[in-house]
Every structure is written in structure tokens, then in C-alpha cells.
Design a protein around this motif. Structure first.
Motif, mmCIF file in Angstrom:
data_model
loop_
_atom_site.group_PDB
_atom_site.id
_atom_site.type_symbol
_atom_site.label_atom_id
_atom_site.label_comp_id
_atom_site.label_asym_id
_atom_site.label_seq_id
_atom_site.Cartn_x
_atom_site.Cartn_y
_atom_site.Cartn_z
ATOM 1 N N TRP A 1 -31.647 -44.548 62.636
ATOM 2 C CA TRP A 1 -32.706 -43.544 62.496
ATOM 3 C C TRP A 1 -33.441 -43.315 63.818
ATOM 4 O O TRP A 1 -34.227 -42.384 63.926
ATOM 5 C CB TRP A 1 -33.665 -43.914 61.382
ATOM 6 C CG TRP A 1 -34.502 -45.146 61.607
ATOM 7 C CD1 TRP A 1 -34.205 -46.411 61.195
ATOM 8 C CD2 TRP A 1 -35.777 -45.230 62.267
ATOM 9 N NE1 TRP A 1 -35.204 -47.279 61.575
ATOM 10 C CE2 TRP A 1 -36.186 -46.580 62.228
ATOM 11 C CE3 TRP A 1 -36.613 -44.304 62.890
ATOM 12 C CZ2 TRP A 1 -37.391 -47.025 62.788
ATOM 13 C CZ3 TRP A 1 -37.810 -44.743 63.447
ATOM 14 C CH2 TRP A 1 -38.182 -46.083 63.391
ATOM 15 N N TRP B 1 -47.793 -47.884 53.985
ATOM 16 C CA TRP B 1 -48.132 -49.100 53.216
ATOM 17 C C TRP B 1 -48.713 -48.753 51.859
ATOM 18 O O TRP B 1 -48.910 -49.629 51.021
ATOM 19 C CB TRP B 1 -49.067 -50.006 54.032
ATOM 20 C CG TRP B 1 -48.342 -50.451 55.248
ATOM 21 C CD1 TRP B 1 -48.467 -49.957 56.500
ATOM 22 C CD2 TRP B 1 -47.293 -51.441 55.303
ATOM 23 N NE1 TRP B 1 -47.577 -50.572 57.344
ATOM 24 C CE2 TRP B 1 -46.856 -51.487 56.636
ATOM 25 C CE3 TRP B 1 -46.697 -52.288 54.366
ATOM 26 C CZ2 TRP B 1 -45.831 -52.336 57.065
ATOM 27 C CZ3 TRP B 1 -45.686 -53.139 54.778
ATOM 28 C CH2 TRP B 1 -45.271 -53.155 56.111
ATOM 29 N N TYR C 1 -41.872 -51.800 47.276
ATOM 30 C CA TYR C 1 -40.665 -52.423 46.715
ATOM 31 C C TYR C 1 -40.793 -53.946 46.689
ATOM 32 O O TYR C 1 -41.558 -54.518 47.483
ATOM 33 C CB TYR C 1 -39.430 -51.980 47.505
ATOM 34 C CG TYR C 1 -39.435 -52.322 48.978
ATOM 35 C CD1 TYR C 1 -39.077 -53.578 49.432
ATOM 36 C CD2 TYR C 1 -39.804 -51.367 49.929
ATOM 37 C CE1 TYR C 1 -39.083 -53.886 50.787
ATOM 38 C CE2 TYR C 1 -39.809 -51.663 51.282
ATOM 39 C CZ TYR C 1 -39.447 -52.923 51.705
ATOM 40 O OH TYR C 1 -39.466 -53.234 53.040
#
Ligand code: N01
Length: 484
Positions: free
Chosen positions: A451, A46, A51
Motif C-alpha cells: 500500500w 482508532w 478487530y
């Protein structure tokens, strides 16, 4: 019996798991620790992720520490900067700030025979009896190897290292990637771009959810006055989270309901058959980390957005060329291409007993006993290490449970029970096969790639429910360890 030895502890990382570790140590009377943090502030993922559109898609109620439930989240799904402030606030309130060294990247950690020497990039060395590696999972950005990318004359930015100097307003923007991040960033940038091209290699199921529900201020005010009620709410949220763990780990009608809802989310929001076809994934919902959004499909259908499913063949100085020969002229390329999620602790030069490097120990992929102990690496524990329940159990809770387990070992050390503790290879193999056996009925095993999977194809998650995780980590089992 009181403590006879005072352990020196190095915690690597000041994100969720580093903070949970430090608080747990403090609460158990251990205060000779330092938290080495590579970033310029605390907060881990964090801190690094900034973005546009960054929001947590886990309800705030479940995305907080049990020892510090926050009464006054601004939204049911908190914006990223608020989570970073929460974590920084916990560090301050718990008196941890003096223990934190920021801009201190650990480059090496070496087992000495009785403890560890930990070295940061500026050459500072710390001696420790124990190392707690709280280095995170989604830390290293995965930058795709696209031919020509370095020759692009506009801006290229990875979402996990956002650069505020990059101007996106009134620009022609490409967003590559359609995971949780890509979906959030598309929704945010579409509003201000001249044109947004979303490059989708594999569409994902995106469950409709209202991500911007404000939490009424009065709720925060009441909970502030009534900490008991605030705690009761936290516990109720944790009970509710059990349902989600069941849904992903065991096949049931509940799983089918959620999967049907994911399919309905697409059908109801994308009416154009061709676009819907392009956006239909080739795997069962929930197999990959589920994406949630209330705005993504709307953003994709906006007049200034174009969806491109043709493969990218090259990046040119002025744009991106796709397999159909088209050239997409661009000013900015946003890489929402995810993380190298299995690099845990690397590239640090971690050397355990008898000169064993972590790269050699993990030549066939990362593995750890109960997510926290690695054969060959005495007096070192990981928090949210391999097989952590990143896809099923609230992470702050998993970090707290693991931190309590590690602290139990440190308590035993402090009473002189042993000098070094190292998990056996047998116990680790046993745990790995329990994990592999239990993976069968999980939704992650229904045919997809993400992932969650290591390069070797194993699923790097915990296929158990919360009670099982808690009992695994309730007390150290000396039979699984070598004590010297
Ligand atoms: O990354 P991802 P993410 N050419 O790996 C594509 C957490 N998170 O940052 O599927 C073209 O999910 C790739 O395509 P494909 C959450 O746990 C949490 O979005 O490999 N495309 C995929 O679409 C999440 O799961 C929050 O075919 C390429 C995308 O990039 C995790 O972070 C918010 C490519 C990567 O998706 C990771 O999410 C955001 C290439 N060469 C994230 N290479 C919360 O709110 C990759 N892709 C808590």
C-alpha cells in the motif's frame, strides 16, 4: 501587530491529524473552527478499527502527541481501545469537544473565490476561510473482488469495520491477508476458533517482538508526579526514533542488522522446512511496512490452524475454493485486506479554483507540496496528505509539525497579508522531483509492492529524515505560493 481578522476554519476529520490541528490553532489564538467527523466519535483510525487483537505495533512512547505525553500507558505497545480513549481524553482536556460535530460526513467542499463552502451529508453548509483536510490515509477498507463473495451464506467482515455481532468463537474462520492487521487478527482468533484457515497470497516478514509487555503501574505514578521527566522521556523516545528513520531511508549496516533479525525471526520460530518455505517472502525485509508479532508463527503452527498459499479462485455459499480445486468449508470470512490508501479526501466532491475537481487535479495520482498544499486549491491544506512519512517518522509528530506550518499561514492571513494562498504548480513539481530523487536509496525501493505504492507505481512516502521534514515545514516560503 494584533490579529485584525478572525479566520473561520473547517477541519475535516477528528483523528490524530485533526486533533493536532485543532490544538495548534487553539494555542495560537484561533478558536473559530469546527471539526467535522464522519464517525460517531473522535479517534479516526482508532475509532473505526476494533478487530480482535488490535494493538499498536509502534511503542506507546512514540504514538502520542508531544503536547500531551501520557505517563500511564498500560503496555509498551498499547492496545487499540486504550489509544482511542487517549485521543478522546485529549479532545476533552483541550476543550475541543464543543467544536466537534460527529456523524458529519463532508460530501462536498467548493472554493468560492475567497474561501470555502463545506457541505455535510445532511445538507448543513459551513462557510470557511480555510479548510484543513485531516482525512487520514488508512480509512477506506479495500474489499477484494472475489467471485461469489456476496453469495457466501456465513458472515463476511472487513477488519477495518469490525462487527461485534459476528460470532467467531467455535467457528470455522478464514482470515485473508497477511499484513499488520492479518497477523494480529490471526493470533487473536486462532485461540477461540474451531478451525482457522489463513489465506496468504504473499507472505510478509514478521519480526518477533514481545507485544504484551506491561508498563509497571509505578512508572505511570512517578511520571504523573513528574511531568518534566515525562516530557524528557518523550523527547528521548523521539531521538531514538531517528534511528528507525535512518534504517529505512539510508542503506547501512544498521539496516542489514534489522533485516537479518527479520530473517532470524522466521528461522527461529518456524522449524518445519515446508512451512518455513511457504512463509518466506520474496522481497527484502522492511521494503513493505514491517509487521511485528510475538504470537503469529505460534498461532500458525497450532493444531486448529491451516496455512493456505494456493490462490483463491472463488467464494461459494459455504466456503472458499482454491486453485488446486480444494473447497475450504467456512462459517466466517475475515477480510484483512487493507485499505485504499491513496484515496485521500475522496469520495468528497472537492472543487477548487476555476472548477478544478480533485479527481482531475490528481488524475495521475495524489501529489502535494510538502505533503500539505495542492495547486488549484487555495486556502486548503492537508495534514498527513500525499508523501507523508507514514513509514518512517512518528505520525503524531508529523501531524503537529504540519499543523504548526498551516497555522503560520493562517496567522499571516489574519494580519491581512493576503486573502488567498495557493501553492504554485512549479513548486509542487520541484518537491515531487526532490522526493523521487531521494527515494533511490530507501528500503522501499528494493523491489516489493504494498500500500506504500500508488497505482502508478510511485512510492507515497517521505524519503527524508525528521530534521529535513521539520525544516521544510518550519516557515512558509511565499516564493512557492501565489498570494492574492
Ligand atoms: O493491510 P495490508 P493491513 N486475495 O495492505 C492481502 C497499519 N496498521 O490492514 O500482499 C488475497 O498491509 C494482501 O496480499 P498481497 C500499518 O501501517 C497498523 O494489514 O497484496 N489476499 C496483504 O497480505 C499497515 O501496514 C497497525 O499479495 C489479498 C493483505 O491482504 C497498514 O495498516 C495495525 C487480496 C493486506 O495487507 C495496513 O495493514 C494494523 C486478495 N484479493 C495495521 N487483497 C498498528 O499496530 C489483499 N490481500 C499501528
Amino acid at each position: 501587530m494584533g490579529a485584525v481578522r478572525r479566520p473561520r476554519i473547517v477541519i475535516i476529520g477528528a483523528g490524530v491529524s485533526g486533533i493536532a490541528s485543532a490544538v495548534t490553532l487553539r494555542r495560537n489564538g484561533f478558536d473559530d473552527f469546527v471539526i467535522l467527523e464522519k464517525g460517531s466519535d473522535v479517534g479516526g483510525v482508532w475509532h473505526w478499527n476494533r478487530y480482535p487483537g488490535l494493538t499498536c505495533d509502534v511503542p506507546s512512547q512514540l504514538y502520542q502527541f508531544g503536547f500531551a505525553p501520557k505517563p500511564d500507558w498500560s503496555q509498551v505497545f498499547a492496545p487499540g481501545p486504550e489509544i482511542q480513549r487517549y485521543l478522546a481524553d485529549v479532545v476533552d482536556r483541550q476543550g475541543l469537544r464543543a467544536h466537534v460535530r460527529v456523524n458529519a460526513e463532508v460530501v462536498a467542499a467548493t472554493f468560492t473565490g475567497s474561501g470555502w463552502i463545506v457541505e455535510t451529508g445532511d445538507g448543513t453548509r459551513y462557510e470557511a476561510d480555510f479548510v484543513i483536510a485531516a482525512t487520514g490515509v488508512l480509512h477506506h477498507p479495500a474489499v477484494p473482488n472475489l467471485p461469489g463473495l456476496s453469495e457466501f451464506t456465513g458472515d463476511v467482515v472487513h477488519t477495518a469495520r469490525w462487527d461485534d455481532a459476528v460470532v467467531t468463537k467455535d467457528k470455522r474462520i478464514a482470515v485473508i491477508g497477511t499484513g499488520s492487521t492479518g497477523v494480529q487478527v490471526v493470533s487473536a482468533l486462532q485461540r477461540e476458533a474451531t478451525h482457522l484457515t489463513h489465506f496468504v497470497r504473499s507472505p510478509q516478514w514478521v519480526i518477533w517482538a514481545p507485544m504484551r509487555i506491561p508498563q509497571p503501574k509505578v512508572v505511570g505514578a512517578v511520571l504523573n508526579q513528574l511531568p518534566q521527566l515525562n516530557r524528557a522521556l518523550y523527547q528521548a523516545g523521539m531521538q531514538g526514533a531517528r534511528l528507525f528513520t535512518d534504517v529505512v531511508t539510508q542503506p547501512s549496516w544498521r539496516r542489514r542488522v534489522v533485516q537479518n533479525y527479520a530473517k532470524l525471526s522466521l528461522r527461529a520460530q518456524v522449524l518445519e522446512p515446508e512451512l518455513r518455505q511457504q512463509l518466506t517472502p520474496d522481497y527484502e525485509p522492511l521494503c513493505k511496512r514491517q509487521v511485528l508479532s510475538g504470537t503469529y508463527y505460534r498461532a500458525l503452527r497450532a493444531r486448529n490452524t491451516e496455512l493456505v498459499t494456493e490462490a483463491i479462485t472463488e467464494v461459494t455459499p459455504t466456503g472458499i475454493r482454491t486453485a488446486d480445486g480444494r473447497h475450504h468449508a467456512l462459517d466466517v470470512i475475515v477480510l484483512a485486506t487493507g485499505f485504499r490508501a491513496h484515496d485521500y479526501m475522496r469520495p468528497m466532491n472537492l472543487v477548487g479554483r476555476d472548477g478544478l475537481s480533485i479527481d482531475d487535479a490528481w488524475a495521475k495520482g495524489p501529489r502535494a507540496y510538502r505533503m500539505t498544499a495542492i495547486p488549484g486549491f487555495p486556502n486548503l491544506f492537508t495534514v498527513l496528505g500525499p508523501h507523508s512519512p507514514t513509514g518512517s517518522i512518528p505520525l503524531h509528530h508529523a501531524a503537529e509539525v504540519t499543523a504548526r506550518y498551516i497555522t503560520r499561514w493562517i496567522q499571516r492571513w489574519s494580519t491581512g497579508e493576503f486573502d488567498t494562498v495557493e501553492v504554485t504548480a512549479d513548486a509542487t513539481d520541484r518537491f515531487e522531483s526532490e522526493v523521487a530523487d531521494a527515494m533511490g536509496p530507501t528500503v522501499w525501493n528494493t523491489g516489493c509492492n504494498s500500500w506504500y505504492f500508488t497505482e502508478g507505481g510511485s512510492i507515497d512516502l517521505l524519503p527524508f529524515d525528521r530534521a529535513t521534514m521539520e525544516s521544510m515545514l518550519a516557515e512558509p516560503d511565499p516564493a512557492d505560493f501565489t498570494l492574492r
